[in-house]
Design a protein around this motif. Structure first.
Motif, short mmCIF file in Angstrom:
data_model
loop_
_atom_site.label_atom_id
_atom_site.label_comp_id
_atom_site.label_asym_id
_atom_site.label_seq_id
_atom_site.Cartn_x
_atom_site.Cartn_y
_atom_site.Cartn_z
N THR A 150 0.74 -1.21 0.10
CA THR A 150 -0.01 -0.19 -0.22
C THR A 150 0.92 1.13 -0.12
O THR A 150 0.81 2.24 -0.78
CB THR A 150 -1.01 -0.09 1.33
N SER A 152 3.96 1.64 -0.94
CA SER A 152 4.74 1.84 -2.17
C SER A 152 4.03 2.16 -3.41
O SER A 152 4.05 3.22 -3.96
CB SER A 152 5.33 0.46 -2.59
N ASN A 153 2.86 1.45 -3.63
CA ASN A 153 1.85 1.87 -4.83
C ASN A 153 0.89 2.74 -4.67
O ASN A 153 0.76 3.61 -5.58
CB ASN A 153 1.29 0.50 -5.18
N ASP A 154 0.04 2.87 -3.69
CA ASP A 154 -0.75 3.67 -3.48
C ASP A 154 -0.68 5.12 -3.02
O ASP A 154 -1.03 6.25 -3.15
CB ASP A 154 -1.93 3.32 -2.53
N PHE A 156 3.20 6.50 -2.49
CA PHE A 156 4.38 7.00 -3.18
C PHE A 156 4.22 6.70 -4.83
O PHE A 156 5.25 7.11 -5.42
CB PHE A 156 5.37 6.42 -2.60
N ARG A 157 3.24 5.99 -5.33
CA ARG A 157 3.12 5.61 -6.59
C ARG A 157 4.40 5.11 -7.09
O ARG A 157 5.02 5.34 -8.20
CB ARG A 157 2.74 6.80 -7.52
N ASN A 158 5.12 4.19 -6.33
CA ASN A 158 6.39 3.46 -6.59
C ASN A 158 7.32 4.68 -7.10
O ASN A 158 8.66 3.92 -7.83
CB ASN A 158 5.96 2.57 -8.03
N ARG A 159 7.67 5.67 -6.43
CA ARG A 159 8.55 6.41 -6.78
C ARG A 159 9.63 6.56 -5.75
O ARG A 159 10.70 7.14 -6.01
CB ARG A 159 7.95 7.99 -6.88
N THR A 313 1.81 4.17 -14.98
CA THR A 313 2.45 3.70 -13.82
C THR A 313 4.02 3.75 -14.33
O THR A 313 5.10 4.07 -13.94
CB THR A 313 2.04 2.62 -13.17
N ARG A 316 5.84 6.70 -15.59
CA ARG A 316 6.03 7.43 -14.33
C ARG A 316 7.45 6.88 -13.84
O ARG A 316 8.35 7.72 -13.45
CB ARG A 316 5.07 7.96 -13.39
N ARG A 317 7.47 5.68 -13.73
CA ARG A 317 8.53 5.10 -13.01
C ARG A 317 9.88 5.57 -13.85
O ARG A 317 10.86 5.40 -13.33
CB ARG A 317 8.50 3.56 -12.64
N TYR A 320 10.97 9.14 -13.25
CA TYR A 320 11.68 9.35 -12.22
C TYR A 320 12.75 8.72 -11.73
O TYR A 320 13.70 8.93 -11.15
CB TYR A 320 10.60 9.24 -11.01
#
Length: 354
Positions: A150, A152-154, A156-159, A313, A316-317, A320
């Motif tokens: 939760t 990591s993904n929700d 910080f959006r895997n950033r 997603t 975006r990864r 960044y």
């Protein structure tokens, strides 16, 4: 392990304990009570809505290969869990009818199960305690994995690097343990979270329905907060005191009260949340209609929003984290009705579970 715990506990309790039949009638546990009828509504609402916030449940849901597998797995688990809860729940009755509870001096009813275990042989208690600790560790592991996912993904959006998320979860364990140890009642902590979920989940479910695409996040937020406010309003009217109404939001008196306060709180939360959400929907339509009248143009207040790009997603990864150490973005296509997705990455086709 759960099956072994149930079998061992059932056999030893049946052999080693003695039920005093005179205590059955005097306990009045088999008689009808106001709380018993209220719990037939409170418990399903509290448990079902609260489960929507359990990330560990969703992890297992999304791990299902197809919707059919999910239904089969859920059905089997429902039967097994119902049997286990029936056996474990009856331990409170057996503790009272065997004289283990309330004891001398009187003990809390929440530890009736452990008082019943005290009547069993030491070797049985040792095995059961080891199993209970192992099961608790397994549950903690699932919650920990869900919190990492939760965060990591929700959030910080895997950033953010995954190790920082894991470190944050470890740090978060300490204040959670302090709250659990210093809380006057663990049941009260659960009831507060149940009340929050009961107020927010019904308005959220409307937006999950495909035909209700006109429902927005604004209505969900207002409905969830409005459900809690409705509990305060109900409590203030019921007790004729604003302070007691505020205390009802925290369920200070728990469930074990001989009135309709707790029942009314769990009715006011979902019903009030839906009413507040509907009011927010009407308010949003009114404001957007007024804006169109003043500014001109066409609006999409009731329009269907475009589906998100499945590769957003990954892009975006890449933005960044750079492109040097990442593989090319894969094209993902799928059929939501079938619950299956096809991953097209460097020619080979691989079917992934939804």
């Amino acid at each position: 392990m759960v099956v072994g715990l149930i079998i061992l506990g059932t056999i030893t309790v049946g052999v080693e304990t003695h039920v005093d039949r005179s205590l059955i009638a005097s306990s009045n546990f088999l008689n009808s009570s106001l709380l018993g009828w209220q719990l037939m509504y409170i418990l399903p609402v509290a448990i079902v809505t609260n489960n929507f916030f359990l990330s560990s449940l969703w992890i297992r849901t999304f791990a299902s290969k197809t919707d059919k597998d999910l239904v089969i797995g859920t059905s089997i688990a429902t039967v097994i869990v119902a049997m286990i809860l029936t056996l474990v729940g009856s331990s409170g009755l057996l503790a009272a009818w065997t004289g283990a509870w309330p004891g001398d001096p009187p003990q809390e009813g929440s530890i009736a199960f452990f008082l019943l275990l005290g009547q069993l042989p030491a070797w049985v208690v040792g095995i059961i305690l080891v199993m209970v600790v192992s099961l608790s560790t397994a549950a903690f592991d699932s919650l920990q994995s869900a919190m990492v996912s939760t965060g990591s993904n929700d959030i910080f959006r895997n950033r953010l690097d995954l190790w920082w998320i894991r470190l944050a979860v470890v740090v978060l364990i300490f204040p959670v343990a302090v709250v659990a140890l210093r809380s006057p009642s663990v049941l009260q902590v659960y009831l507060i979270s149940d009340l929050v979920s009961a107020s927010s989940i019904p308005v959220l479910l409307i937006g999950l329905h495909d035909q209700c695409f006109w429902w927005r996040g604004f209505e969900v937020v207002v409905g969830g907060l409005g459900g809690l406010l409705s509990v305060f309003i109900f409590g203030t009217i019921y007790y004729r005191n604003a302070q007691d109404g505020a205390n009802l939001m925290l369920l200070e008196q728990s469930l074990y009260v001989d009135d309709w306060s707790a029942f009314g709180a769990f009715v006011a939360a979902p019903v009030g949340g839906l009413l507040w959400g509907l009011g927010a929907f009407c308010l949003r339509l009114t404001i957007q209609w007024a804006q169109r009248k003043i500014q001109g143009g066409e609006g999409d207040a009731l329009g269907r929003k475009a589906a998100p790009d499945p590769t957003a997603t990954a892009r975006r990864r890449s933005e960044y984290g750079g492109e040097d150490d990442r593989e090319p973005v894969s094209d993902v296509t799928g059929s939501p009705s079938e619950g299956r997705f096809c991953l097209d990455h460097k020619k080979p086709e691989i079917e992934l579970g939804a």
